[in-house]
Design an enzyme around this catalytic site. Structure first.
Site, PDB file in Angstrom:
ATOM      1  N   HIS A  50       0.867  -1.176   0.000  1.00  0.00           N
ATOM      2  CA  HIS A  50       0.000   0.000   0.000  1.00  0.00           C
ATOM      3  C   HIS A  50       0.906   1.229   0.000  1.00  0.00           C
ATOM      4  O   HIS A  50       2.115   1.129   0.245  1.00  0.00           O
ATOM      5  CB  HIS A  50      -0.892  -0.002   1.234  1.00  0.00           C
ATOM      6  CG  HIS A  50      -2.047  -0.939   1.133  1.00  0.00           C
ATOM      7  ND1 HIS A  50      -3.015  -1.014   2.099  1.00  0.00           N
ATOM      8  CD2 HIS A  50      -2.399  -1.837   0.191  1.00  0.00           C
ATOM      9  CE1 HIS A  50      -3.927  -1.914   1.759  1.00  0.00           C
ATOM     10  NE2 HIS A  50      -3.571  -2.436   0.594  1.00  0.00           N
ATOM     11  N   GLU A  52       1.337   3.743   2.043  1.00  0.00           N
ATOM     12  CA  GLU A  52       2.039   4.040   3.287  1.00  0.00           C
ATOM     13  C   GLU A  52       3.189   3.060   3.510  1.00  0.00           C
ATOM     14  O   GLU A  52       4.263   3.443   3.977  1.00  0.00           O
ATOM     15  CB  GLU A  52       1.070   3.991   4.475  1.00  0.00           C
ATOM     16  CG  GLU A  52      -0.078   4.971   4.364  1.00  0.00           C
ATOM     17  CD  GLU A  52      -1.285   4.433   3.588  1.00  0.00           C
ATOM     18  OE1 GLU A  52      -2.351   5.068   3.681  1.00  0.00           O
ATOM     19  OE2 GLU A  52      -1.176   3.399   2.903  1.00  0.00           O
ATOM     20  N   SER A  77      -7.523   7.522   3.651  1.00  0.00           N
ATOM     21  CA  SER A  77      -7.521   7.029   5.025  1.00  0.00           C
ATOM     22  C   SER A  77      -6.804   5.675   5.095  1.00  0.00           C
ATOM     23  O   SER A  77      -7.173   4.743   4.383  1.00  0.00           O
ATOM     24  CB  SER A  77      -8.968   6.896   5.506  1.00  0.00           C
ATOM     25  OG  SER A  77      -9.015   6.468   6.852  1.00  0.00           O
ATOM     26  N   CYS A  79      -5.619   1.964   5.865  1.00  0.00           N
ATOM     27  CA  CYS A  79      -6.308   0.732   6.250  1.00  0.00           C
ATOM     28  C   CYS A  79      -5.755   0.217   7.585  1.00  0.00           C
ATOM     29  O   CYS A  79      -4.857   0.810   8.176  1.00  0.00           O
ATOM     30  CB  CYS A  79      -6.120  -0.320   5.151  1.00  0.00           C
ATOM     31  SG  CYS A  79      -4.423  -0.978   5.103  1.00  0.00           S
ATOM     32  N   CYS A  82      -1.846  -0.434   7.415  1.00  0.00           N
ATOM     33  CA  CYS A  82      -1.028   0.778   7.404  1.00  0.00           C
ATOM     34  C   CYS A  82      -1.167   1.555   8.708  1.00  0.00           C
ATOM     35  O   CYS A  82      -0.187   2.114   9.211  1.00  0.00           O
ATOM     36  CB  CYS A  82      -1.388   1.627   6.192  1.00  0.00           C
ATOM     37  SG  CYS A  82      -1.054   0.757   4.641  1.00  0.00           S
TER      38      CYS A  82
END
Length: 145
Positions: A50, A52, A77, A79, A82
């Site tokens: 992801h 991040e 936002s 998950c 992350c």
């Protein structure tokens, strides 16, 4: 607009241009970007990259004190995965471009002492809304649906 969120948006656009999911992230310490990344699950055939995670990986090994004075920016936002990583490294602040198309465990982050800031950035909302509309199967795969 905040220059750091703008850098995260640039990362999201890079991911989209590569055929991936348009989510970007930057890690900022002492007013300087030390890591940047974007969702590369598709590009790398990865289960965990992801935005991040890619950003933190690209920042390299940092000292605990570095993370503890950092801010993590993400266009979407974060998950559970992350958010958990932000908690593990005690990142004190997470700035979120938008949480309309997806909302991670923001209340849990707040409960654990993280300063969560939501910008409701229209560029971020548009990037994700268009992507979800155009590639729902890829989006569902990314969030584990």
């Amino acid at each position: 607009m905040d220059a750091f969120m703008q850098a995260a948006i640039e990362e999201a656009r890079a991911g989209l241009a590569e055929g991936g999911i348009p989510i970007g992230s930057v890690l900022v310490i002492d007013g300087r970007i030390v890591g940047r990344g974007h969702n590369r699950r598709v590009q790398k055939g990865s289960a965990i990259l992801h935005a991040e995670m890619d950003c933190l990986e690209n920042a390299g090994r940092l000292k605990a004190g570095d993370y503890q004075r950092s801010t993590l920016y993400s266009t979407l936002s974060p998950c559970d995965m992350c958010s958990g990583t932000a908690l593990l490294y005690k990142i004190p602040k997470v700035v979120i471009g938008e949480n309309k198309t997806f909302q991670g465990p923001e209340d849990y982050l707040r409960h654990r002492g993280v300063d969560v800031v939501i910008l409701d950035n229209q560029d971020c909302i548009r990037l994700m809304s268009d992507f979800i509309r155009d590639k729902p199967e890829l989006w569902n795969e990314d969030i584990g649906v």
